[in-house]
Design an enzyme around this catalytic site. Sequence first.
Site, PDB file in Angstrom:
ATOM      1  N   CYS B 275       3.481   2.475   9.109  1.00  0.00           N
ATOM      2  CA  CYS B 275       4.426   2.122  10.185  1.00  0.00           C
ATOM      3  C   CYS B 275       3.970   2.554  11.570  1.00  0.00           C
ATOM      4  O   CYS B 275       4.142   1.803  12.532  1.00  0.00           O
ATOM      5  CB  CYS B 275       5.830   2.638   9.896  1.00  0.00           C
ATOM      6  SG  CYS B 275       5.942   4.153   8.961  1.00  0.00           S
ATOM      7  N   ARG B 304      -1.124   9.469  -0.527  1.00  0.00           N
ATOM      8  CA  ARG B 304      -0.064  10.468  -0.629  1.00  0.00           C
ATOM      9  C   ARG B 304      -0.427  11.447  -1.734  1.00  0.00           C
ATOM     10  O   ARG B 304      -0.921  11.048  -2.781  1.00  0.00           O
ATOM     11  CB  ARG B 304       1.271   9.796  -0.949  1.00  0.00           C
ATOM     12  CG  ARG B 304       1.678   8.822   0.140  1.00  0.00           C
ATOM     13  CD  ARG B 304       3.035   8.214  -0.129  1.00  0.00           C
ATOM     14  NE  ARG B 304       3.247   7.110   0.806  1.00  0.00           N
ATOM     15  CZ  ARG B 304       4.206   6.204   0.678  1.00  0.00           C
ATOM     16  NH1 ARG B 304       5.058   6.281  -0.340  1.00  0.00           N
ATOM     17  NH2 ARG B 304       4.342   5.224   1.559  1.00  0.00           N
ATOM     18  N   GLN B 322      -0.384  -0.836   0.046  1.00  0.00           N
ATOM     19  CA  GLN B 322       0.940  -1.449   0.153  1.00  0.00           C
ATOM     20  C   GLN B 322       0.805  -2.837   0.743  1.00  0.00           C
ATOM     21  O   GLN B 322       0.062  -3.042   1.691  1.00  0.00           O
ATOM     22  CB  GLN B 322       1.823  -0.620   1.086  1.00  0.00           C
ATOM     23  CG  GLN B 322       2.210   0.731   0.527  1.00  0.00           C
ATOM     24  CD  GLN B 322       3.165   1.441   1.457  1.00  0.00           C
ATOM     25  OE1 GLN B 322       2.884   1.590   2.634  1.00  0.00           O
ATOM     26  NE2 GLN B 322       4.284   1.872   0.930  1.00  0.00           N
ATOM     27  N   ASP B 324       2.375  -4.307   2.943  1.00  0.00           N
ATOM     28  CA  ASP B 324       3.356  -3.768   3.868  1.00  0.00           C
ATOM     29  C   ASP B 324       3.660  -4.736   5.008  1.00  0.00           C
ATOM     30  O   ASP B 324       2.835  -5.581   5.347  1.00  0.00           O
ATOM     31  CB  ASP B 324       2.762  -2.483   4.461  1.00  0.00           C
ATOM     32  CG  ASP B 324       3.828  -1.465   4.798  1.00  0.00           C
ATOM     33  OD1 ASP B 324       5.008  -1.778   4.617  1.00  0.00           O
ATOM     34  OD2 ASP B 324       3.459  -0.362   5.218  1.00  0.00           O
ATOM     35  N   HIS B 326       6.236  -4.650   8.832  1.00  0.00           N
ATOM     36  CA  HIS B 326       7.308  -4.090   9.646  1.00  0.00           C
ATOM     37  C   HIS B 326       7.850  -5.180  10.540  1.00  0.00           C
ATOM     38  O   HIS B 326       7.088  -5.823  11.256  1.00  0.00           O
ATOM     39  CB  HIS B 326       6.794  -2.891  10.440  1.00  0.00           C
ATOM     40  CG  HIS B 326       6.419  -1.761   9.555  1.00  0.00           C
ATOM     41  ND1 HIS B 326       5.134  -1.594   9.094  1.00  0.00           N
ATOM     42  CD2 HIS B 326       7.162  -0.798   8.966  1.00  0.00           C
ATOM     43  CE1 HIS B 326       5.109  -0.553   8.285  1.00  0.00           C
ATOM     44  NE2 HIS B 326       6.328  -0.043   8.182  1.00  0.00           N
ATOM     45  N   LYS B 406      17.730   1.906   1.786  1.00  0.00           N
ATOM     46  CA  LYS B 406      16.856   0.819   1.360  1.00  0.00           C
ATOM     47  C   LYS B 406      17.449   0.045   0.192  1.00  0.00           C
ATOM     48  O   LYS B 406      18.325   0.533  -0.519  1.00  0.00           O
ATOM     49  CB  LYS B 406      15.474   1.353   0.970  1.00  0.00           C
ATOM     50  CG  LYS B 406      15.504   2.358  -0.164  1.00  0.00           C
ATOM     51  CD  LYS B 406      14.100   2.769  -0.601  1.00  0.00           C
ATOM     52  CE  LYS B 406      14.169   3.818  -1.701  1.00  0.00           C
ATOM     53  NZ  LYS B 406      12.896   4.122  -2.329  1.00  0.00           N
ATOM     54  N   HIS B 452      11.205  -1.890   7.330  1.00  0.00           N
ATOM     55  CA  HIS B 452       9.987  -1.630   6.544  1.00  0.00           C
ATOM     56  C   HIS B 452      10.169  -2.374   5.235  1.00  0.00           C
ATOM     57  O   HIS B 452      11.233  -2.291   4.628  1.00  0.00           O
ATOM     58  CB  HIS B 452       9.839  -0.148   6.196  1.00  0.00           C
ATOM     59  CG  HIS B 452       9.973   0.808   7.344  1.00  0.00           C
ATOM     60  ND1 HIS B 452       8.941   1.615   7.752  1.00  0.00           N
ATOM     61  CD2 HIS B 452      11.007   1.104   8.160  1.00  0.00           C
ATOM     62  CE1 HIS B 452       9.352   2.375   8.767  1.00  0.00           C
ATOM     63  NE2 HIS B 452      10.604   2.079   9.028  1.00  0.00           N
TER      64      HIS B 452
END
Lengths: 577, 577
Positions: B275, B304, B322, B324, B326, B406, B452
């Site tokens: 992000c 992570r 991911q 991903d 945004h 979420k 997200h």
Amino acid sequence: MVSRANEEHRLETLRHSAAHIMAQAVQCLFPEVKFGIGPAIEDGFYYDFDLPRALTPDDLPVIEKEMKEITAQNLPFIREDVAKEEARRLFADQVYKSELLEELPDKQVSLYRQGSFVDLCRGPHVDSTGELKAFKLTHIAGAYWRGDEKRPMLQRVYGVAFETEAELEDYLFRLAEANKRDHRKLGRELDLFSIHEVAGPGLVHWHPKGAVIRHLIEDLWEEEHQKRGYEIVYTPHIAKLSLWKTSGHWDFYRENLYPPTDIEGQEYIIKPMNCLGHILIYKTQLRSYRRLPLRYAEMGTVYRYERSGVLHGLARVRGFTQDDAHIFCRPDQIEDEVGEVLELAQFMMNVFGFKEYQLFLSTRPEKYAGTIEIWDKATESLRKVLETRQLIYKIDPGEGVFYGPKIDIKLKDTLGRSWQGPTIQVDFNLPQRFNVSYIDRDGSEQLAVMIHRTVLGSMERFLACLVEHYGGNFPVWLSPIQVTIIPIADRHLDYARAAATELKKEHIRIEVDDRSERMNLKIREAQLNKVPFMVIVGDRELKTGTISIRLKSGEDLGSMSLLEFKEKVKTTIDNKL
Amino acid sequence: MVSRANEEHRLETLRHSAAHIMAQAVQCLFPEVKFGIGPAIEDGFYYDFDLPRALTPDDLPVIEKEMKEITAQNLPFIREDVAKEEARRLFADQVYKSELLEELPDKQVSLYRQGSFVDLCRGPHVDSTGELKAFKLTHIAGAYWRGDEKRPMLQRVYGVAFETEAELEDYLFRLAEANKRDHRKLGRELDLFSIHEVAGPGLVHWHPKGAVIRHLIEDLWEEEHQKRGYEIVYTPHIAKLSLWKTSGHWDFYRENLYPPTDIEGQEYIIKPMNCLGHILIYKTQLRSYRRLPLRYAEMGTVYRYERSGVLHGLARVRGFTQDDAHIFCRPDQIEDEVGEVLELAQFMMNVFGFKEYQLFLSTRPEKYAGTIEIWDKATESLRKVLETRQLIYKIDPGEGVFYGPKIDIKLKDTLGRSWQGPTIQVDFNLPQRFNVSYIDRDGSEQLAVMIHRTVLGSMERFLACLVEHYGGNFPVWLSPIQVTIIPIADRHLDYARAAATELKKEHIRIEVDDRSERMNLKIREAQLNKVPFMVIVGDRELKTGTISIRLKSGEDLGSMSLLEFKEKVKTTIDNKL
């Protein structure tokens, strides 16, 4: 005939004399000036001054005017050899010169004098100031005395000088062109990428428009690699440091590795190279001589430490994505494989319009892994490939990687400047360190050879190169926005959007400028954004069911049907134009 | 009618009783046994034993036989409430039970007795041992007493128990099926990926065949995102720690961040999320309300920290990519945007044949950033989207991310097991922390909202899920090798290669098995590799100019022309079958 070396020596002398002439001019304008040093450099010269006030760009034409008077007087450069004691008296109020003088070991020192100006100087110089015919002062920068940040900051004035006005003009034109094409400037203007101090220097963020270009190049790259028998892999960005100790990177390349971080008592680093991940994949199975070569390709992002002072836009960064591949092959396959990589590199250079390039064969560096015998063998293979193909190359002594020699290709862009491009490295060392082997025809286990190679270099540097090569005027197939549709008034918006929908079906990258702004402003902005095609739609187009096309050059292609235009754009894209 | 909750309670009681019955059986076999604890767990039960020798899988049927004798006797479970003092005497030679007993605060304790066996236990239990009709012991594992590695290691025996034999059979079938489909096992057999202790646990290396699948998914993903107005970006894998302090990750998420590393006096970490890079790109320009939403998408690899003990194949890793994105939008756009993400997620699940899924709305966790007011607002938006669409969902209390609530989607695979899939998070917090704003219609500066989201989750976990969902039998369009061509003898090799060349023109992924092996062996290996189509060519095919097709199921499709086959495969691929 003047030889190239003589010519260079002559130019260096001229530029050194130009520095003295500038010093004389500055002394006329600021009698209290204290002089630092004033050498010739590439394309020109500089001199460091300690002055009662800060110079501004406005001072440069004044100094130039003074210099021109000095050259008009055609003063002779006169060398004098004097005793150190006499020089001491002469430079008594010149604190920097006095310091330099004390460091000279000789009892006699040489001075050069022209008109009212005298300098402590070894020479040589041209005969007289009149020989300086073509010069220009370019900029001012701060420079610590002797490069030591604890000593006073002097003002360094830079200039360029050439034999003829024509050469100077040509140089200044290229310089202006290079500045206009600077990828950092165009990158911002065209919204291609950014680098953020808060995130860290040298770490590139690709904006949507830059990412479009990168993605197109990646697609082409993957297609060509798959055609040529490469297989794509993905490997992680961190690994245990112990792996990089086995490889030798820790011993030979430590200053470029990021410091390790501790996880559950194990040290990990962010990868500086993709090779070790590929080796681990290779080693998950017994490999037969029949199945070699194996070619693993990865757009692998690696991280290497560079001092923040040397970072430069996309061209020198800390994180970059190599268009990497490792070929695992038998010794008898090296030449074919290196040859095919060269062929692929040439294909790529051709697609992007690089007509000229130079080849370098880089040999064993001072710090190296493996035996000299292995190095000679690897170097010989590369040499043989180049010579069999009758390619002209230069030797770059000591510039190989620690694990093997390499062929480097430097691309020449449209301004004739060199860019580091593809690289091909033959490696007998890592296979030994990791026991990368195959089962030979006779059932024996043999060490494989690894070829490390990129055909673009890195995505970041390659984009920098492309931006400057094209001056931001990307060919249509690479343009982030290929067509801007400009409705003249709001009542043409639906027609504009319908046209956009139609063109998008062919994956043409479209933008509709739907703002309530004047047409001319929209056209100007599309031109600034270097969009290849502008489609103008107004009453006339609506009535005749056509569209009007304008190129970013300003050229008007007149009106045509949407279908006709679509075919035209598609053909252009399909031909990578 | 028995309610679901009652039924679950009844099963738990039965399983707990099964643990006691197993303990009695073990005591019959090993009178010197010392007992740890023996609870019911999901699907079954376990008991921890301290025994004079290590158990082996061969002991399990022996214990089962003993248990069956106990159930045949239909012994009643009898509860006794006794004074602690009496219990102390009773468990005097049971060291672990004695320890537990001393920790009970009450003066009276309860015992459960069946036949010769007595246990310190709160109950409840079924009435008698005969009620246990369907059980099986499954495996043995080591377990430290009280989970403390400084205490003795006991032997834990696991079993499963159900109400009926039919349910047990069904469970055991699914278990066997799940084992066969284990992505770690299939990943190795199908040569999809590897994880290497020398590089580090939880760090995935994608082999060529796994990478083919990933690449196909990425291509589909990018195409669908571009269609839906997303723009691709790329951001670096490291950034200054200070950025993660501003974001709150350092405060709220530190235990999952990799330890920082120092570069030129600044701390950097490897990114745990994408992000912040996207925020930096957004903030390079003033954004107008007219130009929102902006949707930045990235296949972003993040790292992570997870304890090595909890890592599991591709399903729980340390580095993962991911899918991903945004979305930066105005508050009035949240519901439309979340709705469109849900629609995209459903599209994706459909492509991969996930027919069932569950929706969860995860609310404010214990550690959170921002105000309760902001949290309520964000949670309310998500709830509204779900309810407007009449979607059935469960609340997952406290399972939101620190910066916002979420929606999580859990996919059900063909075995009915749940997999963490898409996630959609509404975030008012990061925009505040980084001042992510836009210029509104009235010229005022307003904070943007960030959404997200992922629609697959991560490429690693999604591959794990796909492998187990399909049991390795990927549909043709996803199969790393789509066609294996098998020449019956060496004299058919040219014909085989010509067919391969023809099919490759349509980008069909082909392998020619040119080894000098028997046809049947080649067919068996292609089947083991789960290649959808086998093309057999021999004398007959050569003569008639045809090819013979066999499916991996063994089904014989007979002979056809190469053209016919090519069209058949192409249509299958085009329809993502």
